[in-house]
Design a protein around this motif. Structure first.
Motif, PDB file in Angstrom:
ATOM      1  N   SER A 231       0.831  -1.201   0.000  1.00  0.00           N
ATOM      2  CA  SER A 231       0.000   0.000   0.000  1.00  0.00           C
ATOM      3  C   SER A 231       0.867   1.254   0.000  1.00  0.00           C
ATOM      4  CB  SER A 231      -0.922   0.014   1.217  1.00  0.00           C
ATOM      5  OG  SER A 231      -0.155   0.115   2.420  1.00  0.00           O
ATOM      6  N   VAL A 232       0.306   2.327  -0.555  1.00  0.00           N
ATOM      7  CA  VAL A 232       0.955   3.638  -0.560  1.00  0.00           C
ATOM      8  C   VAL A 232      -0.051   4.663  -0.048  1.00  0.00           C
ATOM      9  CG1 VAL A 232       1.990   5.472  -1.950  1.00  0.00           C
ATOM     10  CG2 VAL A 232       2.442   3.072  -2.512  1.00  0.00           C
ATOM     11  N   THR A 233       0.359   5.456   0.932  1.00  0.00           N
ATOM     12  CA  THR A 233      -0.481   6.542   1.444  1.00  0.00           C
ATOM     13  C   THR A 233       0.276   7.845   1.283  1.00  0.00           C
ATOM     14  OG1 THR A 233      -1.463   5.057   3.085  1.00  0.00           O
ATOM     15  CG2 THR A 233      -1.795   7.418   3.410  1.00  0.00           C
ATOM     16  N   LEU A 234      -0.349   8.815   0.645  1.00  0.00           N
ATOM     17  CA  LEU A 234       0.255  10.128   0.434  1.00  0.00           C
ATOM     18  C   LEU A 234      -0.495  11.178   1.238  1.00  0.00           C
ATOM     19  CD1 LEU A 234       2.012  12.297  -0.983  1.00  0.00           C
ATOM     20  CD2 LEU A 234       0.345  12.257  -2.860  1.00  0.00           C
ATOM     21  N   PHE A 235       0.209  11.840   2.151  1.00  0.00           N
ATOM     22  CA  PHE A 235      -0.294  13.011   2.851  1.00  0.00           C
ATOM     23  C   PHE A 235       0.316  14.245   2.197  1.00  0.00           C
ATOM     24  CE2 PHE A 235      -0.645   9.588   5.856  1.00  0.00           C
ATOM     25  CZ  PHE A 235      -1.780   9.855   6.592  1.00  0.00           C
ATOM     26  N   TRP A 236      -0.536  15.163   1.785  1.00  0.00           N
ATOM     27  CA  TRP A 236      -0.034  16.405   1.168  1.00  0.00           C
ATOM     28  C   TRP A 236      -0.615  17.578   1.943  1.00  0.00           C
ATOM     29  CZ3 TRP A 236      -1.082  18.087  -4.618  1.00  0.00           C
ATOM     30  CH2 TRP A 236      -0.264  19.202  -4.917  1.00  0.00           C
ATOM     31  N   GLY A 237       0.267  18.330   2.603  1.00  0.00           N
ATOM     32  CA  GLY A 237      -0.151  19.462   3.409  1.00  0.00           C
ATOM     33  C   GLY A 237       0.162  20.785   2.743  1.00  0.00           C
ATOM     34  N   GLY A 259      -4.231   0.222  -4.403  1.00  0.00           N
ATOM     35  CA  GLY A 259      -3.413   0.249  -3.196  1.00  0.00           C
ATOM     36  C   GLY A 259      -3.025   1.638  -2.738  1.00  0.00           C
ATOM     37  N   PHE A 260      -3.532   2.669  -3.420  1.00  0.00           N
ATOM     38  CA  PHE A 260      -3.102   4.042  -3.137  1.00  0.00           C
ATOM     39  C   PHE A 260      -4.189   4.808  -2.396  1.00  0.00           C
ATOM     40  CE2 PHE A 260      -2.697   8.553  -4.193  1.00  0.00           C
ATOM     41  CZ  PHE A 260      -1.359   8.782  -3.926  1.00  0.00           C
ATOM     42  N   ARG A 261      -3.765   5.576  -1.391  1.00  0.00           N
ATOM     43  CA  ARG A 261      -4.684   6.430  -0.622  1.00  0.00           C
ATOM     44  C   ARG A 261      -4.108   7.834  -0.547  1.00  0.00           C
ATOM     45  NH1 ARG A 261      -4.921   6.716   5.477  1.00  0.00           N
ATOM     46  NH2 ARG A 261      -6.766   7.954   5.986  1.00  0.00           N
ATOM     47  N   PHE A 262      -4.934   8.822  -0.856  1.00  0.00           N
ATOM     48  CA  PHE A 262      -4.524  10.223  -0.829  1.00  0.00           C
ATOM     49  C   PHE A 262      -5.226  10.938   0.319  1.00  0.00           C
ATOM     50  CE2 PHE A 262      -5.500  14.595  -2.672  1.00  0.00           C
ATOM     51  CZ  PHE A 262      -4.306  15.150  -2.206  1.00  0.00           C
ATOM     52  N   VAL A 263      -4.443  11.606   1.156  1.00  0.00           N
ATOM     53  CA  VAL A 263      -4.988  12.355   2.292  1.00  0.00           C
ATOM     54  C   VAL A 263      -4.558  13.819   2.163  1.00  0.00           C
ATOM     55  CG1 VAL A 263      -5.148  12.534   4.801  1.00  0.00           C
ATOM     56  CG2 VAL A 263      -4.782  10.292   3.734  1.00  0.00           C
ATOM     57  N   PRO A 264      -5.438  14.693   1.643  1.00  0.00           N
ATOM     58  CA  PRO A 264      -5.098  16.120   1.579  1.00  0.00           C
ATOM     59  C   PRO A 264      -5.247  16.759   2.951  1.00  0.00           C
ATOM     60  CG  PRO A 264      -7.307  15.750   0.715  1.00  0.00           C
ATOM     61  CD  PRO A 264      -6.749  14.393   1.053  1.00  0.00           C
ATOM     62  N   VAL A 265      -4.297  17.588   3.310  1.00  0.00           N
ATOM     63  CA  VAL A 265      -4.348  18.305   4.583  1.00  0.00           C
ATOM     64  C   VAL A 265      -4.225  19.786   4.265  1.00  0.00           C
ATOM     65  CG1 VAL A 265      -3.335  18.582   6.879  1.00  0.00           C
ATOM     66  CG2 VAL A 265      -3.259  16.342   5.747  1.00  0.00           C
ATOM     67  N   VAL A 266      -5.360  20.489   4.318  1.00  0.00           N
ATOM     68  CA  VAL A 266      -5.399  21.899   3.934  1.00  0.00           C
ATOM     69  C   VAL A 266      -5.567  22.748   5.178  1.00  0.00           C
ATOM     70  CG1 VAL A 266      -6.557  23.626   2.506  1.00  0.00           C
ATOM     71  CG2 VAL A 266      -6.389  21.257   1.713  1.00  0.00           C
ATOM     72  N   GLY A 267      -4.709  23.744   5.329  1.00  0.00           N
ATOM     73  CA  GLY A 267      -4.701  24.553   6.547  1.00  0.00           C
ATOM     74  C   GLY A 267      -6.012  25.207   6.867  1.00  0.00           C
ATOM     75  N   ASP A 268      -6.778  25.588   5.839  1.00  0.00           N
ATOM     76  CA  ASP A 268      -8.018  26.304   6.112  1.00  0.00           C
ATOM     77  C   ASP A 268      -9.255  25.410   6.019  1.00  0.00           C
ATOM     78  OD1 ASP A 268      -8.268  28.012   2.855  1.00  0.00           O
ATOM     79  OD2 ASP A 268      -8.173  25.901   3.405  1.00  0.00           O
ATOM     80  N   ASP A 269      -9.056  24.072   5.929  1.00  0.00           N
ATOM     81  CA  ASP A 269     -10.207  23.178   5.858  1.00  0.00           C
ATOM     82  C   ASP A 269     -11.117  23.320   7.069  1.00  0.00           C
ATOM     83  OD1 ASP A 269      -9.989  22.059   3.401  1.00  0.00           O
ATOM     84  OD2 ASP A 269      -9.037  20.209   4.055  1.00  0.00           O
TER      85      ASP A 269
END
Length: 334
Positions: A231-237, A259-269
């Motif tokens: 698996s691959v997990t990408l966190f992008w802040g 197998g891929f999971r994307f987790v966006p992390v946005v400061g103003d979410d």
């Protein structure tokens, strides 16, 4: 011929891969993400030549067995048992010596309010060797080198960069101005040891802040070209939604790759302030539920973010050997 897979180790790099009994060694290495010099693929050019040190192989040109001490062409050889090959042309992470190249400017595209996607080509692309996740230096006349992560995989025909040229980044703006006004640019590459010379044997967790996404794109493109089955997990802040300049691409990966999971992390979410230590991004990673004894982490961002993340992950059980970032090399702590 059976379903057994053999372990093939390449020395002196120490890289290993699995090969089936009916799969040539060159194809098996490529499927594991290992770059072996190649040209004709039929055993004539001898570029993929290696010396067999341990085990026995089969030469598919003449159906003769190859024993230790003999040479073989990886493109025309099958494994008959576990093998050890000597092939100095294959290098492990961070061992490829940097060289200077003259690259042609193919395209410059604004992909956000301050990020540009740059596409470069080399007259002899085969001469350029690098590992996924490495970076390069742009060499402008009378200026210090400017460093950027390579956003493309080692197999891509062109080199892709993501250049953030905001007002406070004068050196990056000079690079963009140069690329717009000139047809070519001098590069020095590759640099960096936080890279992949072969596909890992465990799940991968990627953490990027801002244009640190470029390095992660290189890793993702590379892993998708291999037989990687973890698996691959990408966190992008990012500070705000507009800074997530290729969010549709990351979402596309998630749709296409099971197998891929994307987790966006946005400061103003959630109307949170974007702290100087990137606490929101680090919190998201810590709350991911990963088995920290089994994953490896690749991080790209400011030294503050990277060291904050590393300290938190080591505290919850991530082995230090499983944390990779160029920050550890160019901004070491004392």
């Amino acid at each position: 011929m059976g379903s057994r897979r053999y372990l093939v180790t390449l020395q002196p790099a120490g890289l290993s891969f699995q090969a089936g009994p009916d799969e040539d060694l060159l194809s098996a290495a490529a499927a594991a993400g290992i770059t072996v010099p190649v040209a004709c693929r039929n055993g004539v050019c001898e570029i993929c030549e290696a010396r067999l040190e341990v085990g026995q192989a089969l030469n598919t040109r003449n159906q003769q067995k190859v024993s230790p001490g003999a040479r073989l062409m990886m493109c025309r050889s099958l494994a008959c048992d576990d093998l050890e090959l000597e092939i100095p042309a294959v290098m492990s992470s961070g061992q490829i010596p940097p060289k200077t190249f003259e690259a042609k400017v193919v395209a410059i595209e604004a992909i956000s309010h301050d990020v540009y996607r740059v596409e470069l080509s080399l007259p002899r692309r085969r001469d350029l060797k690098f590992h996924a996740g490495q970076y390069l230096a742009v060499l402008l006349p009378d200026n210090e080198p400017s460093y950027f992560s390579i956003a493309s995989s080692p197999q891509a025909g062109h080199i892709e960069l993501h250049v953030q040229a905001s007002p406070e980044w004068e050196s990056a703006q000079r690079v963009i101005d140069h690329l717009r006004s000139q047809t070519s640019v001098r590069l020095e590459l590759p640099h960096g040891k936080a890279c992949l010379a072969t596909a890992p044997q465990r799940p991968v967790l990627m953490v990027a802040a801002g244009t640190g996404f470029a390095q992660m794109k290189s890793l993702v493109d590379y892993l998708r070209e291999t037989r990687f089955d973890q698996s691959v997990t990408l966190f992008w802040g990012v500070r705000c939604e507009g800074d997530m300049y290729l969010r549709p691409l990351a979402e596309q990966w998630q749709q296409e790759w099971s197998g891929f999971r994307f987790v966006p992390v946005v400061g103003d979410d959630e109307d949170n302030d974007w702290g100087g230590h990137h606490e929101q991004l680090v919190r998201a990673v810590l709350n991911s539920g990963a088995d920290w004894q089994r994953v490896e982490v690749h991080a790209s961002g400011s030294p503050t973010m990277v060291y904050t993340l590393m300290d938190e992950l080591l505290a919850v059980g991530l082995p230090a050997s499983a944390f990779f970032s160029d920050v550890l090399e160019y901004a070491p702590r004392h």
